[in-house]
Structure formats: C-alpha cells, structure tokens
Design an enzyme around this catalytic site. Structure first.
Site, PDB file in Angstrom:
ATOM      1  N   ASN A  49       0.858  -1.276   0.069  1.00  0.00           N
ATOM      2  CA  ASN A  49       0.048   0.044  -0.028  1.00  0.00           C
ATOM      3  C   ASN A  49       0.864   1.244  -0.076  1.00  0.00           C
ATOM      4  OD1 ASN A  49       0.693  -0.784   2.566  1.00  0.00           O
ATOM      5  ND2 ASN A  49      -1.120  -0.091   3.475  1.00  0.00           N
ATOM      6  N   VAL A  50       0.434   2.182  -0.707  1.00  0.00           N
ATOM      7  CA  VAL A  50       1.107   3.696  -0.719  1.00  0.00           C
ATOM      8  C   VAL A  50       0.115   4.623  -0.598  1.00  0.00           C
ATOM      9  CG1 VAL A  50       2.532   5.015  -2.408  1.00  0.00           C
ATOM     10  CG2 VAL A  50       2.452   2.523  -2.635  1.00  0.00           C
ATOM     11  N   GLU A  51       0.067   5.209   0.665  1.00  0.00           N
ATOM     12  CA  GLU A  51      -0.851   6.343   1.182  1.00  0.00           C
ATOM     13  C   GLU A  51      -0.586   7.404   0.775  1.00  0.00           C
ATOM     14  OE1 GLU A  51      -0.987   5.464   5.635  1.00  0.00           O
ATOM     15  OE2 GLU A  51      -2.341   3.569   5.083  1.00  0.00           O
ATOM     16  N   CYS A  60      -4.395   0.671  -2.514  1.00  0.00           N
ATOM     17  CA  CYS A  60      -3.974  -0.435  -1.860  1.00  0.00           C
ATOM     18  C   CYS A  60      -3.053  -1.248  -2.454  1.00  0.00           C
ATOM     19  CB  CYS A  60      -5.425  -0.997  -1.879  1.00  0.00           C
ATOM     20  SG  CYS A  60      -6.804  -0.793  -0.573  1.00  0.00           S
ATOM     21  N   GLU A  62      -2.962  -4.316  -3.623  1.00  0.00           N
ATOM     22  CA  GLU A  62      -3.494  -4.994  -4.774  1.00  0.00           C
ATOM     23  C   GLU A  62      -3.496  -4.206  -5.944  1.00  0.00           C
ATOM     24  OE1 GLU A  62      -4.930  -4.642  -1.684  1.00  0.00           O
ATOM     25  OE2 GLU A  62      -6.115  -6.186  -1.255  1.00  0.00           O
ATOM     26  N   CYS A  93      -9.876  -5.632   0.571  1.00  0.00           N
ATOM     27  CA  CYS A  93     -11.265  -4.811   0.759  1.00  0.00           C
ATOM     28  C   CYS A  93     -12.088  -4.998  -0.552  1.00  0.00           C
ATOM     29  CB  CYS A  93     -10.859  -3.274   0.899  1.00  0.00           C
ATOM     30  SG  CYS A  93     -10.178  -2.479  -0.793  1.00  0.00           S
ATOM     31  N   CYS A  96     -11.010  -3.663  -3.970  1.00  0.00           N
ATOM     32  CA  CYS A  96      -9.618  -4.425  -4.334  1.00  0.00           C
ATOM     33  C   CYS A  96     -10.226  -5.843  -4.832  1.00  0.00           C
ATOM     34  CB  CYS A  96      -8.798  -4.797  -3.541  1.00  0.00           C
ATOM     35  SG  CYS A  96      -7.653  -3.336  -3.318  1.00  0.00           S
TER      36      CYS A  96
HETATM   37  N1  THU Z   1      -5.239  -1.877   2.321  1.00  0.00           N
HETATM   38  C1  THU Z   1      -4.750  -2.416   1.412  1.00  0.00           C
HETATM   39  O1  THU Z   1      -3.611  -2.167   0.985  1.00  0.00           O
HETATM   40  N2  THU Z   1      -5.321  -3.475   0.730  1.00  0.00           N
HETATM   41  C2  THU Z   1      -6.660  -3.801   1.196  1.00  0.00           C
HETATM   42  O2  THU Z   1      -7.152  -4.771   0.666  1.00  0.00           O
HETATM   43  C3  THU Z   1      -7.221  -3.228   2.592  1.00  0.00           C
HETATM   44  C4  THU Z   1      -6.599  -2.051   3.035  1.00  0.00           C
HETATM   45  C5  THU Z   1      -4.682  -0.464   2.969  1.00  0.00           C
HETATM   46  C6  THU Z   1      -5.190   0.720   2.805  1.00  0.00           C
HETATM   47  C7  THU Z   1      -4.721   1.663   3.698  1.00  0.00           C
HETATM   48  O3  THU Z   1      -3.336   1.989   3.341  1.00  0.00           O
HETATM   49  C8  THU Z   1      -4.512   0.542   4.963  1.00  0.00           C
HETATM   50  O4  THU Z   1      -4.542  -0.643   4.321  1.00  0.00           O
HETATM   51  C9  THU Z   1      -5.568   1.090   5.960  1.00  0.00           C
HETATM   52  O5  THU Z   1      -6.897   1.056   5.495  1.00  0.00           O
END
Ligand code: THU
Length: 141
Positions: A49-51, A60, A62, A93, A96
């Site tokens: 994940n890259v916020e 996410c 994915e 999620c 995704c």
């Molecule tokens: N996140 C993912 O990378 N994939 C998912 O399927 C669920 C959530 C990440 C997004 C965010 O950076 C962190 O998890 C918290 O929600």
C-alpha cells in the site's frame, strides 16, 4: 480446485507478500499491507500500500499487483494473498476484490484468514467485462 496451487506455491506467495509489506508507505494508518499473486504463466507479482496526505487517494497493495501485472505484459491471476504487519493473512477490501476480478474471473483462489476461497465466493454476482459486452450487444442490435 484448490489442488491447482500447491502448498509450496502458497508459501512463496506468503513470503513475497510479507516482503512487499515491509516496503509499504503507510505513515497515516500505520497499517502496512503486502499482497502477492500467481499469474497463469507462472509469474509471481507483488505490491504494497502507498498512502497519501490526501487520504482518499491511497493506493491499496492490490493496485501495485495489478500495475505489475499489466506492465509485465498482462495475464490472468490464479492465486492471491495479502498480509498485515504481523504477516497474518487479511481480507482484500471490496474495491480491491473488484479490481482483482477484472484480471482473474470467478476462479481466482484467495487465501483468506479462514482458508482458501474462490473469487466467486468472496465477490458473488460480480459486475465485470461481460456485463459491458452485453450492453454493447444490445446497442448494436
Ligand atoms: N489496504 C490495502 O492495501 N489493501 C486492502 O485490501 C485493505 C486496506 C490498506 C489501505 C490503507 O493504506 C491501509 O490498508 C488501512 O486501511
């Protein structure tokens, strides 16, 4: 169905996802995620994940997997797993699941916290490319 992916391959996917998780950029949620997938040609892909300070545009893990898939020439995903900071399996999620469905179809195997499930089980009745095709056919007819 689950025999198509061996325990050894699931183990490699798990290790690849854990490795990717360590590269996550998650300063806001502090919830690093790593994901890995097997492609039908044998490739193993990963993502983290890259916020973003604009929280809603966070990518996410994915998304990284799918970017890797398309940039590497495309293909169909066969098996998928994602993990949290502890290396524990987590569920992808809803958004995704839809993103993965586009590049796998109903048969994708996902290693969920309670065991292996198919895409059809985790996203039943999904909207996909075939639905758009039907509209095109109606428009043409
Ligand atoms: N996140 C993912 O990378 N994939 C998912 O399927 C669920 C959530 C990440 C997004 C965010 O950076 C962190 O998890 C918290 O929600």
């Amino acid at each position: 169905m689950t025999n198509e992916v061996t325990e050894e391959v699931w183990q490699v996917l798990h290790e690849t996802a854990v490795d990717a998780m360590k590269r996550a950029y998650a300063p806001y949620s502090k919830y690093p995620v790593g994901a890995a997938a097997l492609v039908d040609d044998g490739r193993i892909l990963s993502g983290c994940n890259v916020e973003n300070a604009a929280l809603g545009v966070t990518l996410c893990a994915e998304c990284g997997v799918i970017s890797d898939l398309i940039n590497g020439g495309g293909g169909r995903l066969v098996a998928f797993t994602c993990v949290n900071e502890d290396g524990a399996k987590i569920v992808p999620c809803g958004r995704c699941r839809q993103i993965l469905f586009e590049h796998s179809g109903k048969e994708l195997l996902l290693y969920m916290p309670d065991g292996i499930q198919t895409m059809d089980q985790v996203l039943p009745g999904a909207f996909g490319p075939a639905d758009l095709h039907q509209i095109t056919e109606r428009a043409d007819g």
